[in-house]
Structures are given as structure tokens and as C-alpha cells.
Design an enzyme around this catalytic site. Structure first.
Site, short mmCIF file in Angstrom:
data_model
loop_
_atom_site.label_atom_id
_atom_site.label_comp_id
_atom_site.label_asym_id
_atom_site.label_seq_id
_atom_site.Cartn_x
_atom_site.Cartn_y
_atom_site.Cartn_z
N LYS A 123 0.84 -1.20 0.00
CA LYS A 123 0.00 0.00 0.00
C LYS A 123 0.88 1.27 0.00
O LYS A 123 1.52 1.59 0.98
CB LYS A 123 -0.91 0.03 1.23
CG LYS A 123 -1.98 1.09 1.10
CD LYS A 123 -2.53 1.58 2.41
CE LYS A 123 -1.72 2.63 3.06
NZ LYS A 123 -1.51 3.86 2.29
N GLY A 182 7.40 5.49 7.43
CA GLY A 182 6.60 6.71 7.49
C GLY A 182 7.00 7.52 8.70
O GLY A 182 8.09 7.33 9.26
N GLU A 220 10.34 1.87 10.06
CA GLU A 220 11.40 2.82 9.68
C GLU A 220 10.75 4.19 9.72
O GLU A 220 9.91 4.52 8.88
CB GLU A 220 11.93 2.50 8.27
CG GLU A 220 12.70 1.18 8.18
CD GLU A 220 14.03 1.19 8.94
OE1 GLU A 220 14.44 2.24 9.48
OE2 GLU A 220 14.66 0.12 9.00
N CYS A 225 14.29 10.82 4.94
CA CYS A 225 14.34 10.56 6.38
C CYS A 225 15.71 10.87 6.94
O CYS A 225 15.85 11.36 8.06
CB CYS A 225 13.96 9.10 6.65
SG CYS A 225 14.94 7.92 5.71
N GLU A 262 11.15 17.59 13.00
CA GLU A 262 11.58 17.16 11.66
C GLU A 262 10.87 18.03 10.62
O GLU A 262 9.67 17.89 10.43
CB GLU A 262 11.22 15.68 11.45
CG GLU A 262 11.67 15.16 10.10
CD GLU A 262 11.19 13.75 9.79
OE1 GLU A 262 10.05 13.39 10.10
OE2 GLU A 262 11.98 13.01 9.17
P1 NAD Z 1 2.97 9.01 7.05
O1 NAD Z 1 3.32 8.36 8.33
O2 NAD Z 1 1.99 10.10 7.04
O3 NAD Z 1 2.43 7.94 5.98
C1 NAD Z 1 3.15 6.78 5.65
C2 NAD Z 1 2.18 5.71 5.18
O4 NAD Z 1 1.34 5.33 6.27
C3 NAD Z 1 1.24 6.14 4.06
O5 NAD Z 1 1.10 5.07 3.17
C4 NAD Z 1 -0.07 6.38 4.80
O6 NAD Z 1 -1.21 6.24 3.98
C5 NAD Z 1 -0.02 5.31 5.86
N1 NAD Z 1 -0.85 5.54 7.04
C6 NAD Z 1 -1.46 6.69 7.45
N2 NAD Z 1 -2.12 6.49 8.60
C7 NAD Z 1 -1.93 5.19 8.94
C8 NAD Z 1 -2.33 4.38 10.03
N3 NAD Z 1 -3.07 4.88 11.03
N4 NAD Z 1 -1.93 3.10 10.06
C9 NAD Z 1 -1.16 2.58 9.09
N5 NAD Z 1 -0.75 3.29 8.02
C10 NAD Z 1 -1.13 4.59 7.95
O7 NAD Z 1 4.39 9.44 6.48
P2 NAD Z 1 4.67 10.37 5.24
O8 NAD Z 1 4.32 11.75 5.65
O9 NAD Z 1 4.04 9.76 4.03
O10 NAD Z 1 6.26 10.21 5.09
C11 NAD Z 1 7.18 11.03 5.68
C12 NAD Z 1 7.77 10.42 6.92
O11 NAD Z 1 8.40 9.16 6.62
C13 NAD Z 1 8.88 11.27 7.54
O12 NAD Z 1 8.74 11.32 8.93
C14 NAD Z 1 10.16 10.51 7.16
O13 NAD Z 1 11.25 10.77 8.01
C15 NAD Z 1 9.69 9.11 7.23
N6 NAD Z 1 10.58 8.23 6.46
C16 NAD Z 1 11.36 7.33 7.14
C17 NAD Z 1 12.26 6.52 6.44
C18 NAD Z 1 13.13 5.50 7.15
O14 NAD Z 1 13.65 4.61 6.51
N7 NAD Z 1 13.30 5.60 8.45
C19 NAD Z 1 12.36 6.61 5.05
C20 NAD Z 1 11.53 7.56 4.40
C21 NAD Z 1 10.65 8.34 5.12
#
Ligand code: NAD
Length: 469
Positions: free
Chosen positions: A168, A219, A241, A275, A371
Site C-alpha cells: 500500500k 513513514g 522505519e 528521512c 523534523e
Molecule cells: P505518514 O506516516 O503520514 O504515511 C506513511 C504511510 O502510512 C502512508 O502510506 C499512509 O497512507 C499510511 N498511514 C497513514 N495512517 C496510517 C495508520 N493509522 N496506520 C497505518 N498506516 C497509515 O508518512 P509520510 O508523511 O508519508 O512520510 C514522511 C515520513 O516518513 C517522515 O517522517 C520521514 O522521516 C519518514 N521516512 C522514514 C524513512 C526511514 O527509513 N526511516 C524513510 C523515508 C521516510
């Protein structure tokens, strides 16, 4: 207009509704995408569940062969998929091609790995062997900053280990994931790979789903907490992650111009939406003015624009919600520091933010302690290395970090005291397929990359036999 489809039970299908996908450089809808509902998700999970025993029962070498075919197919489509990646995500076309090359390389690497049984004990009376068994149906949930590479980190090891997958993507960048689904439809047996697009509502259904054994999630930390809470009901295995607030520590034996180049690149790559981006920089007093000036000069010279324009060095922010958030950080920058480059938004269209350098800012400003996930770099001064280490470590995040200095022994000693999962010295974002990557503190749980990243998609299974009975 291309008709995108979900992949469910081996078939490319329509969704229940459609959503318009916006190009962040133009703010125009450029594609329509199918969107699933809970019933369709349940259908996908059921098909993954029934495909599991057959897939897990195949020899690992066959699964590896199919992953190699996926890598070949993706490589053959590099140029057209890169264009879609730029259109949906915003990154410059060269970076989009780079992301695809990284994705292909990672899938190929995973396909070379093995999960051999390990004899733990063997003598006349007993034989005890450890196997690495697949878990079942794995849900992969990805964010919008690097949709392809972050998918590969889950899909490839998940499949090699013998799991079936529900994938997803984030709702604003689903197209490239659906294209991977199209490629998978040609290669994998029915139900082994399923793609779902949602309206930010089905992630939560996946994390509590009784038939999903593991969630591999990338995320934000905030959403990661929700995932963990919701997964507790079924004690799902988790890889999380999450976010970071990585510091760059510049030591006093640096050339200001040279180090400014590295800092700016590390803070603005993918428009700061990485990230592991450099999100705060600490500069010794003796170099502070020179590094700030060099950063400002270079930031002012950067070409910001549509990722499809070959001159563009930095594209837009990916979506409106994040754009509004970064706009808020620009206001904070003006309130809490001195903005010496960028800071002002153009009229648009497009979610463009100029590379922004902020000096004379204090540790408690939200631009430093949170962040920002955008190209707005706070530059802080320090006098004492012990003191700056404490300031750097005073964070609930601990993803990565960088140290810049000529005295490598000193840098190595300091690196050991960073409270983060990865510390780079005189390089940044050097992620290699065989080198494990995991976040410390609230930046994550579990590991991606390397043999360890593969084993995260397995369950240890010990077979303990009495001999000569
Ligand atoms: P987000 O947490 O808003 O969304 C990530 C995913 O989670 C999306 O697919 C979203 O639809 C889904 N989601 C939303 N609510 C959910 C729930 N309640 N349960 C399960 N899934 C749900 O993140 P974003 O804004 O899309 O991405 C940015 C973030 O990701 C930043 O904080 C960044 O640092 C982090 N990130 C981390 C890494 C790593 O490897 N550590 C890599 C890339 C990005």
C-alpha cells in the site's frame, strides 16, 4: 490517459472509486488512479493468504529467479517509470532514474541471498536445526518521498523469504507502485503480490487485520506509534522505519566552502524530504560565519523547478499538506533566526520552496527540535564539542547523522557517541544493499538492508530431533 489498475489475486482490476493524482510542480491532476475500499482489501488479503502455502513451498531459488525477472522488467521500463515518478513525486528526472537504479540493484542483491538451515547441535543422540520460515501475509506500507526504493526494501526480502504481500503506497504517490504491480502480474503466481491504493484509511485496517502476520512500515514517527498500537491486538511482527532529525557535526579542521557543499546537498536532496536528510547543522564558532556565507551563496545559486526540466536541481514539495507544514517552518525561521538565503515562496503554481538557510537560531526553536522534511536548514553555532554532543543527542529521534572533519580518529571517537543507528564520516547517504540500516530511539524498530533485513521477514523455527530412538 493511461488506465492504472490494482493487482488483486493476479488480476489487474478497477478500484471502488478513483482519485486524481496531482503533479506537485503544476498542481494539476495528470492521472486517475483506482482506489480500494475495505472489502477489496479483504479480498486481496484472502487471495494472499491462499497463495501463501504454494509460494512458501517453492524452492528459494525459484523465488529468487522471479525477483531477478522483476528487476529486469523494471530496468527495461526505467525511462517511462522515471517520468511517472517525477510527475507524481516531483523529484528531478535524474534523481528518479537514480531511485529506479537503486530499486533494481536492491532487488538483484536480495535475489542473491539465501536462508540456509543452520545445524545448531549434532551428536550421536540428537540433531537440532534452525530454519528461517516465512511469516505468511506481509503488509508493506510506504510514504511519498521515495515510493520505489522504500517499496523494494520490503517487497524483495518479503517475497524471497516466502511471504505473500499486500502493498500500500501513500495516497499521493501510488502510480509507480501500481506500475510495479503490473510488472509483478506478468511474473508472480496469482495472489503472491497485491497492490492496494487508499485514501489514507486502509493502513489502519491492515495493521489490525487478523490475517496479516507482519507490517513493514516506513513513514512518520507519529503514524509509527499508531501502527504499533493497532498491531498489538494480533501481536504482529513489525518493522518500523520512521522519522529522523539528523544532525551534521562540522569539526574545526574543515574547509568552509567544501563542507558547505556537502551540507547543502544533504539538506536539499529530494527537496529535503529524506528521512536521513541533514536537518540541523552544528558549526564551530571559528568557522560559523564562513560556513553560513558559503551555504547562503550556494543555496541562492540552486535551480528550483519542475523535475522534468533538465536544468532543475531541486523539485517541489510532494503534496499540499507538507507544503503548508514547511511554510509554517519558514515563518518559524523568520521568528527564531536570521534567514540568509531563501525564505520567500514564489506565487506558484507548484509547491516550490527555495533552499533556505537560517542562522543565529536556538536549540529550542521547532525548526531545530522537530523534523521539518523540507529544504529549510537551521545552522547552529557551538563552542565546545562535549556540549554540542549533548545538544545533538537531546532528541527522541536517532536515525542517522554525519561528522565532517579531517582527523579521522577524532571523528570515529565522536561517531561512537552519536545516539543514532547510522553515522557517516565525511560522506552522507551512503546506503549499501548489504549494510544493515536501522533507527535508534523513536526512529524505528527492526532492520532493513542486508541479510538482517531479509531475516526480518522470517520466523526462527527450530527442529529438535532425538536420534537413535
Ligand atoms: P505518514 O506516516 O503520514 O504515511 C506513511 C504511510 O502510512 C502512508 O502510506 C499512509 O497512507 C499510511 N498511514 C497513514 N495512517 C496510517 C495508520 N493509522 N496506520 C497505518 N498506516 C497509515 O508518512 P509520510 O508523511 O508519508 O512520510 C514522511 C515520513 O516518513 C517522515 O517522517 C520521514 O522521516 C519518514 N521516512 C522514514 C524513512 C526511514 O527509513 N526511516 C524513510 C523515508 C521516510
Amino acid at each position: 490517459m493511461k488506465a492504472y489498475k490494482l493487482l488483486i489475486n493476479g488480476k489487474l482490476v478497477e478500484g471502488r472509486t478513483t482519485r486524481g493524482i496531482i503533479n506537485p510542480a503544476t498542481e494539476e491532476v495528470f492521472a486517475q488512479c483506482p482506489q480500494a475500499d475495505e472489502a477489496l482489501l479483504n479480498h486481496a488479503v484472502a487471495s494472499a493468504r491462499s497463495a501463501f502455502p504454494g509460494w512458501a513451498g517453492r524452492p528459494l531459488s525459484e523465488r529468487a529467479g522471479m525477483l531477478q525477472r522483476l528487476a529486469d522488467a523494471l530496468e527495461a521500463r526505467r525511462d517511462d517509470i522515471a517520468l511517472i515518478l517525477t510527475q507524481e513525486q516531483g523529484k528531478p528526472l535524474g534523481d528518479a532514474k537514480g531511485e529506479i537504479a537503486g530499486t533494481v540493484g536492491y532487488i538483484r542483491y536480495i535475489a542473491t541471498l539465501d536462508l540456509p538451515p543452520k545445524v545448531l547441535k549434532e551428536n550421536e543422540g540428537e540433531r537440532i536445526v534452525q530454519h528461517r520460515a516465512p511469516l505468511g501475509v506481509v503488509g508493506a506500507i510506504t510514504p511519498w518521498n521515495m515510493p520505489l526504493i522504500l517499496l523494494a526494501l520490503k517487497l524483495a526480502p518479503g517475497l524471497l523469504a516466502g511471504n505473500t504481500m499486500i502493498v500500500k503506497p501513500a495516497p499521493t504517490t501510488p502510480l509507480t507502485t501500481l506500475l510495479i504491480g503490473e510488472l509483478c502480474a506478468e511474473i508472480f503466481p496469482l495472489g503472491v503480490v497485491n497492490t492496494i491504493v487508499d485514501d489514507n484509511d486502509l493502513g489502519a485496517v491492515m495493521t489490525r487485520h487478523p490475517s496479516i502476520a507482519k507490517i513493514a512500515f516506513t513513514g512518520s514517527t507519529e503514524t509509527g506509534r499508531k501502527v504499533m498500537e493497532s498491531a498489538a491486538g494480533t501481536l504482529k511482527r513489525l518493522t518500523l522505519e520512521l522519522g529522523g532529525n539528523d544532525a551534521a557535526l562540522v569539526l574545526d579542521d574543515n574547509d568552509p566552502d567544501e563542507v558547505a557543499e556537502h551540507l547543502l546537498r544533504g539538506a536539499t536532496l529530494n527537496c529535503g524530504q529524506v528521512c536521513l536528510a541533514i536537518k540541523r547543522a552544528y558549526i564551530p564558532e571559528s568557522l560559523y560565519d564562513a560556513v553560513c556565507d558559503a551555504l547562503a551563496q550556494r543555496a541562492n545559486a540552486m535551480v528550483v523547478g519542475d523535475g522534468q526540466d533538465p536544468a532543475t536541481q531541486m523539485g517541489p514539495i510532494q503534496n499540499r499538506a507538507q507544503y503548508k507544514k514547511v511554510k509554517g517552518y519558514l515563518d518559524i525561521a523568520k521568528r527564531d533566526g536570521n534567514v540568509i538565503a531563501g525564505g520567500e515562496l514564489s506565487k506558484g503554481p507548484g509547491y516550490f520552496v527555495p533552499p533556505t538557510i537560517v542562522r543565529d537560531i536556538h536549540d529550542t526553536s521547532p525548526l531545530v527540535s522537530e523534523e521539518q522534511f523540507g529544504p529549510v536548514l537551521p545552522v547552529l553555532v557551538y563552542r565546545d564539542v562535549e556540549d554540542v554532543l549533548a545538544r545533538i543527542n537531546d532528541s527522541h529521534w536517532g536515525l542517522g547523522g554525519t561528522i565532517w572533519g579531517r582527523d579521522l580518529e577524532r571523528a570515529y571517537a565522536l561517531a561512537q557517541r552519536f545516539e543514532s543507528g547510522t553515522v557517516w564520516v565525511n560522506r552522507h547517504l551512503n546506503l549499501q544493499a548489504e549494510i544493515p540500516f536501522s533507527g535508534a530511539k523513536q526512529s524505528g524498530i527492526g532492520t532493513e538492508y542486508g541479510q538482517e533485513g531479509l531475516e526480518e521477514f522470517t520466523q526462527r523455527k527450530v527442529i529438535n530431533m532425538q536420534l537413535g530412538a
